[in-house]
Every structure is written in C-alpha cells, then in structure tokens.
Design an enzyme around this catalytic site. Structure first.
Site, mmCIF file in Angstrom:
data_model
loop_
_atom_site.group_PDB
_atom_site.id
_atom_site.type_symbol
_atom_site.label_atom_id
_atom_site.label_comp_id
_atom_site.label_asym_id
_atom_site.label_seq_id
_atom_site.Cartn_x
_atom_site.Cartn_y
_atom_site.Cartn_z
ATOM 1 N N LYS A 1 4.682 9.374 8.434
ATOM 2 C CA LYS A 1 4.475 8.812 9.814
ATOM 3 C C LYS A 1 5.611 9.523 10.885
ATOM 4 O O LYS A 1 5.406 10.314 11.487
ATOM 5 C CB LYS A 1 4.647 7.456 9.965
ATOM 6 C CG LYS A 1 3.293 7.050 9.146
ATOM 7 C CD LYS A 1 2.908 5.474 9.314
ATOM 8 C CE LYS A 1 1.917 4.851 8.256
ATOM 9 N NZ LYS A 1 0.362 5.120 8.641
ATOM 10 N N TYR B 1 0.771 -1.262 -0.096
ATOM 11 C CA TYR B 1 0.156 0.034 0.191
ATOM 12 C C TYR B 1 0.759 1.259 -0.120
ATOM 13 O O TYR B 1 1.847 1.364 0.739
ATOM 14 C CB TYR B 1 -0.814 0.050 1.236
ATOM 15 C CG TYR B 1 -1.777 1.220 1.313
ATOM 16 C CD1 TYR B 1 -2.769 1.510 0.722
ATOM 17 C CD2 TYR B 1 -1.364 2.147 2.311
ATOM 18 C CE1 TYR B 1 -3.541 2.631 0.631
ATOM 19 C CE2 TYR B 1 -2.340 3.324 2.648
ATOM 20 C CZ TYR B 1 -3.387 3.392 1.812
ATOM 21 O OH TYR B 1 -4.242 4.569 1.806
ATOM 22 N N ASP C 1 9.058 2.820 -0.323
ATOM 23 C CA ASP C 1 8.278 3.266 0.430
ATOM 24 C C ASP C 1 8.743 2.871 1.635
ATOM 25 O O ASP C 1 8.172 1.626 2.237
ATOM 26 C CB ASP C 1 6.760 2.876 -0.223
ATOM 27 C CG ASP C 1 5.864 3.578 0.847
ATOM 28 O OD1 ASP C 1 6.004 3.891 2.108
ATOM 29 O OD2 ASP C 1 4.471 3.261 0.428
#
Ligand code: HOZ
Length: 426
Positions: free
Chosen positions: A266, A143, A238
């Site tokens: 994050k 994702y 990622d």
C-alpha cells in the site's frame, strides 16, 4: 436516464467477473451498484457522472497524502521519462531498501514485490524454508491477501461476501493452516503445545484492519512474540495496512515488538502496485540466489513504483504526517462520537491515528466473532446515507476508514454533519 456509472457497470459485468477486479468493490453487501471513478484530488474524488465525494477509502490505504499528491505525481512523471521497466537493478531499489530498514529496525534486509499478497505469500514460503516445518498459525478475520495458505477464516472481501474460506484451496493446504481467535493467548499456547516442532510461522495483523478495526489487548502481542521465540517459529507481522500509517515505524513501533518478518504494501507504492517483505538477515538470506527459497518478479523493484513510494514516504517525513494525522483523527473521533451519542444507537467506534471504524454493534469488539455481531443491514443504510450526501466510506462493515493528510478540518466537520444526518435516518 442511465448514469454513466451504471452503463459502465453493466458493460463490466459482461467481461469482468462480478464487474470488478477485486470483490469488495462490487457493493454487493450494501446493495446497489458501484460508481466508476473519473479523478481524485486531495481528499476528494469525482465519479464519471460528476458527483463529488470526500473520500475515506483512499485506495484502501495507499493514498495517505490524498489523491494525486504533487510530489508523487512529479516523481512518477520524472522517472517515467527515463524508462518504464528494465528488469535490471536500479538505484531507487537501494534507496527504498535503505529507507525501509531505517524506519523499521526489525527489518535488516528487504525484498520488493508487487502486492501485499505477494509479500505475505513469500513470508510464508520463507518461514517454511527457514524452519523446515509446514504448519502456520493465523487468526480469524485477519486478511493477508489471497494466497492459498492464508485464505482460511479470512477477512476483507471474502468475509464481506460470507466466504471467509475460499473454494479452490486444496484441502491439504488448508490442513496446514491453524486459524485461532485473535486476542486469545491461551488457545495460541495450546496450539503450540499440540503441534510441537511443527509450526513454521505465526502471521497476524498486529492491528487487525480487515474485519473492521480492532486492537490487540495489552498482553496478547507479547505472548505471541514469546511463544514464537520459545517454539522456534517465525513471527510475521502483516503491516500492509499499518506500515508507515499507524506510526512512522508501523504497529511494531507502537507496541515495541520486533517480528522476525514483516509484510508491507500500500503506502510504500505511493499508489502504484507495490509490496515488500523483510526482516532478520539470517532468514532473508535463505532467499534465492543466496539460499534455497525461490521468489522472483519481472516488475519487482520497478523504478516508477520505487520513485512514487520514495516520494510519498519522504513527504510523510517532511510534513511530520503522523502528528497531523493524529490531530485530524482526534477531530474525527470527537465528531463521530458526538454523532453516535446523538443517534442513541448501539454503535462501537474505534480509531487509531488515521484509521477508524464504526461497528453497528455494541462493544467490546476484540475479534472476528464480536465484529460479526454487527448489523450489516443497518451498516448498508448508513453507507448509502453518507454516499448520497457526498461522503465515501468503504462499502463494507468489514473494512477500515482512512484519513489522509489532505483532509482538512472543514472536510471532517462536514463529514461529521453527514454522519449525524445519515445516522438520524436509520
Ligand atoms: N483487500 C482490500 C481491502 N482490505 C480491497 C482491495 C480493493 O478492492 O481494491
């Protein structure tokens, strides 16, 4: 009597689609209703009805120091007194850029954005601009946020809600994305062979953490690196989840590989909305105003977000967080495996440092197809068994659990007892 959480959820559903601002929070696949949060401190959170939980969601990754860490809160407060947002360069952006480049040597230049989605989306555009090619390769179950080119066979909330490829993505966009099974080097080679000089980029989570948590097999990432180099494609890691968590230098440090571009998020925001992307200077210099690839943002490099992120990253370094997280993770590992063995259920437990996942399926789990063998109904019962005993795991089989530096050995011991009881009830 209706709980305050329930009342809020009903009100929310009238005005917010699904009652939530991000789908996986809706508890759909575990049934029941989400609780609403009142506050968090350290490893604990309290809902609006006063229930206390040991939390392993950690804001889905950012809260690596636990909730409301003093150093971050003070940095936010201090910076906010001097102004909230200017849209004018500020010194903290330079500090953040220098720190990221120092900790992740594959990054020679970096640009700040406001979310992981923006980071990966910008990487794709940049890779296309740099190579002059259109197609990209991703991997099933990885994702990368919710930008159009990446919502193909994706993970996280889309997978949780059984729609791993989104409606609303024009077919022409989808046609430019090739999604392959993770850990399958042969199919990657074949895809490059069949799409000669057409692949702009390969993007992947080096440690996939959005369809549960599984790991690259030994030869897989080196082959991906090699194929990208040989075919002139940009390799994008990622590391929105793994960056500064899996290790100080992220997953790329663990596997000793240099991607061309890296997407971050994050942890670098310390709990505020932040993302970043960076990599080889030659590629990053294609960005506007130096180059032809456009990318911008009013709140990008926001001083409060920079201050929060810098405070968090420096604290991680000061306390040697990665050593502590490995110790806590190892304790969690031992306790979880004992509980699983005791339950005599077919559960596969994965952990790397402070990241973990219990799959309700036999191993090996090495890709999306094997992760999807999980018994989702059993996971849902386990989730609620833990929640009612005061332990909050992510409300989906297809997410990863996060230990923070604020978890104590006692918290983990208690969690072990809860996991054992919840498994015994299944
Ligand atoms: N995509 C996030 C988990 N991998 C969920 C974010 C959220 O719901 O806050």
């Amino acid at each position: 009597m209706t709980s305050r959480s329930s009342g809020l959820f009903h009100a929310a559903q009238k005005r917010i689609p699904g009652g939530v601002n991000s789908p996986v929070r809706a508890f759909r696949n575990v049934e029941g209703e989400p609780f609403f949060i009142a506050r968090g401190q350290g490893a604990r959170i309290w809902d609006v009805d006063g229930n206390e939980y040991v939390d392993y969601v950690g804001s889905w990754g950012p809260a690596i120091l636990g909730h409301s860490p003093k150093v971050v809160v003070e940095a936010v407060h201090d910076t906010a007194t001097r102004g909230l947002s200017f849209g004018i360069p500020n010194p903290l952006e330079v500090e953040m850029a220098e720190l990221i480049c120092d900790w992740m040597p594959s990054i020679e230049k970096v640009r700040m954005v406001n979310s992981g989605t923006e980071a990966t989306m910008s990487c794709i555009r940049l890779a296309r601009g740099f190579t002059g090619r259109d197609k990209i390769i991703k991997f099933d179950g990885c994702y990368h946020g919710h930008a159009d080119p990446l919502l193909v066979k994706t993970g996280s909330g889309a997978l949780t809600h059984c729609q791993p490829s989104s409606a609303g993505v024009p077919r022409a966009f989808g046609d430019l994305t090739i999604s392959l099974p993770f850990n399958n080097a042969e199919l990657l080679r074949k895809a490059f062979h069949e799409n000669k000089n057409a692949i702009a980029a390969v993007i992947l989570e080096p440690i996939p953490a959005n369809a549960g948590l599984y790991f690259p097999e030994k030869k897989f990432l080196p082959v991906v690196r090699e194929e990208c180099t040989n075919n002139g494609a940009v390799l994008i890691f990622d590391e929105v989840i793994t960056g500064f968590r899996a290790a100080r230098g992220g997953a790329q440090q663990i596997y000793g590989l240099k991607p061309d571009l890296t997407a971050l998020g994050k942890i670098i925001g310390g709990g505020l909305p932040v993302g970043a992307f960076g990599g080889r200077a030659e590629i990053m210099d294609q960005l506007s105003p130096d180059g032809p690839v456009y990318q911008a943002g009013t709140l990008s490099g926001n001083p409060i977000a920079m201050a929060a992120g810098l405070a968090q990253l420096r604290e991680l370094e000061r306390i040697d967080a990665w050593k502590l997280l490995e110790e806590l993770g190892a304790q969690f590992d031992k306790i979880a495996r004992e509980a699983i063995e005791h339950a005599k259920l077919e559960i596969t437990f994965h952990r790397l440092g402070s990241m973990f996942c219990l799959f309700f399926a036999p191993g090996p789990i090495v890709d999306l197809a094997s992760a999807q063998r999980s018994d989702l109904k059993m996971f849902a019962r386990f989730f609620h068994g833990c929640l009612k005993r005061g332990v909050n795991f992510a409300p989906s089989q297809f997410e990863t659990g996060f230990i923070s530096t604020a978890h104590t050995p006692e918290d983990i011991k208690r969690t072990g007892a809860v996991v054992r009881e919840a498994l015994a009830d299944l």
